[in-house]
Design a protein around this motif. Sequence first.
Motif, PDB file in Angstrom:
ATOM      1  N   LYS A 111       0.809  -1.229   0.000  1.00  0.00           N
ATOM      2  CA  LYS A 111       0.000   0.000   0.000  1.00  0.00           C
ATOM      3  C   LYS A 111       0.838   1.273   0.000  1.00  0.00           C
ATOM      4  CE  LYS A 111      -4.474  -1.082   1.888  1.00  0.00           C
ATOM      5  NZ  LYS A 111      -4.923  -1.713   3.098  1.00  0.00           N
ATOM      6  N   SER A 112       1.950   1.263   0.769  1.00  0.00           N
ATOM      7  CA  SER A 112       2.714   2.505   0.936  1.00  0.00           C
ATOM      8  C   SER A 112       3.245   3.021  -0.405  1.00  0.00           C
ATOM      9  CB  SER A 112       3.858   2.291   1.919  1.00  0.00           C
ATOM     10  OG  SER A 112       4.717   1.295   1.429  1.00  0.00           O
ATOM     11  N   LEU A 113       3.394   2.136  -1.394  1.00  0.00           N
ATOM     12  CA  LEU A 113       3.925   2.588  -2.687  1.00  0.00           C
ATOM     13  C   LEU A 113       2.912   3.416  -3.467  1.00  0.00           C
ATOM     14  CD1 LEU A 113       5.790  -0.620  -3.870  1.00  0.00           C
ATOM     15  CD2 LEU A 113       6.777   1.461  -2.946  1.00  0.00           C
ATOM     16  N   TYR A 114       1.637   3.314  -3.082  1.00  0.00           N
ATOM     17  CA  TYR A 114       0.605   4.057  -3.814  1.00  0.00           C
ATOM     18  C   TYR A 114       0.282   5.408  -3.163  1.00  0.00           C
ATOM     19  CZ  TYR A 114      -0.139  -0.516  -5.978  1.00  0.00           C
ATOM     20  OH  TYR A 114       0.041  -1.697  -6.647  1.00  0.00           O
ATOM     21  N   VAL A 115       1.024   5.768  -2.089  1.00  0.00           N
ATOM     22  CA  VAL A 115       0.758   7.055  -1.422  1.00  0.00           C
ATOM     23  C   VAL A 115       1.285   8.193  -2.309  1.00  0.00           C
ATOM     24  CG1 VAL A 115       1.250   8.495   0.595  1.00  0.00           C
ATOM     25  CG2 VAL A 115       0.870   6.040   0.871  1.00  0.00           C
ATOM     26  N   LYS A 116       0.393   9.062  -2.745  1.00  0.00           N
ATOM     27  CA  LYS A 116       0.801  10.164  -3.630  1.00  0.00           C
ATOM     28  C   LYS A 116       1.155  11.371  -2.762  1.00  0.00           C
ATOM     29  CE  LYS A 116      -2.415  10.816  -6.632  1.00  0.00           C
ATOM     30  NZ  LYS A 116      -3.274  10.992  -7.803  1.00  0.00           N
ATOM     31  N   ASP A 117       2.341  11.328  -2.153  1.00  0.00           N
ATOM     32  CA  ASP A 117       2.661  12.381  -1.192  1.00  0.00           C
ATOM     33  C   ASP A 117       2.933  13.706  -1.894  1.00  0.00           C
ATOM     34  OD1 ASP A 117       5.581  13.387  -0.754  1.00  0.00           O
ATOM     35  OD2 ASP A 117       5.840  11.282  -1.246  1.00  0.00           O
TER      36      ASP A 117
END
Length: 438
Positions: A111-117
């Motif tokens: 999931k963390s790879l899809y965080v659009k920070d």
Amino acid sequence: MKPRSSAEGVVVAAVRARTPAAAAGLAVGDRILTINGRALRDAIDFQFYGAEDRLALTVERDGARRALRLVRAAGAELGVELEAPRPGDIATCANKCVFCFIHQLPKGMRKSLYVKDDDFRLSFLHGNYITLSDLDEPSFERILEQRLSPLYVSVHATDPELRWALLGKPRHSAEILPRLERLAKAGIRIHAQIVLCPDLNDGAHLERTVHELAPLHPHVATTAIVPVGLTRHRERLPSLRTLTGAEAVALVDTVAGWQARFLPRLDSRFVFLGDEVYLQAGRPLPPADAYEGFPIAEDGIGLVRRFEDGLTSTRARRRPAVIARRVTVVSGTLYAPRLARLLREMPPGGVEARVVAVPNEFFGGSVAVAGLLTGQDIQRHLAAQGDLGDAVLVPAVALRDGDGVFLDDLTPADLARSLGVPVVAVEPEPRALLRALV
Ligand code: SF4
């Protein structure tokens, strides 16, 4: 930017021995709520309010609050490491950039790879690029009040309509130049970035963007031009293409011309081109001094030059290894030929290093850099290579910081088990590579 409400305070991840934090009794897992009466929102507040030499902390431990006093000599390190923010505490963007790499990731990754920070705090702390497109006024004021400088800003184009289109036509998108001017006026230093998409923001658009940013120098300290990266997972995304070889050659010449004109005017070359473009064009990389101290090497601007010069000088200072050994060095297809040539020039009696270029089948498309290699591509490709020698060296840039896993969650230990040879992660740093080789 949508600011998310974060839990109060900051959590201690590590306390170094014999430091003021250890002497004060801080412990791993403590939540620091206030410093000298000021509530902490995040790591930046911790740095900002923790700059004094005498600190009164309110700390929560096992559900109870306690007061700790911390004293340090002027300038001494506190000795505390804080936990990284959780994905839910990171401000995310409301954009749908036509080139967004996150939209091009295959489904089913962690999931963390899809965080659009798009979080100014991560820009200040870690050099992440932000768009400022919907940064709210309180956040803006906080940047100015706490002097969060430098910031790394994705500009892409200064033409408002074009930028809005590149950002995926978001509902809120403030014009970028007035925002940069406001930051510049307040003395905030900015590193600007342009992701270059052929047929969209190249040619005259690129020229306009660069020349509208230049008057903001030295506050806009650098402008990086990096080529768009496309994976094969672009279903239902806008049609884009990568630079052709001829366009890469032309771009190298164009940027060299701009640098030559800016240098006497601004005392800086101001605009810099991603290493990938020189490699694609087959043109020599600029010399080290043309990178003016490598302020944006992490963005792929001068990383190759710094690495290769460092390797040459470190190698010259080292005595040849007495024990010969054979190693396999993994690289992306873009850089592998140069790396192979460099390592062939290793002194005799040292190391026999075979560089293996691993094609990126996981992402496909134009992705050819070492940092996006996955464990499964390395494993599959090396399994077909025969004798791998005494060790396999894999690029540490392909591993996630902190927990040492590839993007597909495999680890170097997984690869070692399946390949039957030690697998060592090596930082892209000459001394680390030479140490691992010999
Ligand atoms: S590239 Fe654009 S859409 Fe993707 S995370 Fe960055 S700002 Fe958001």
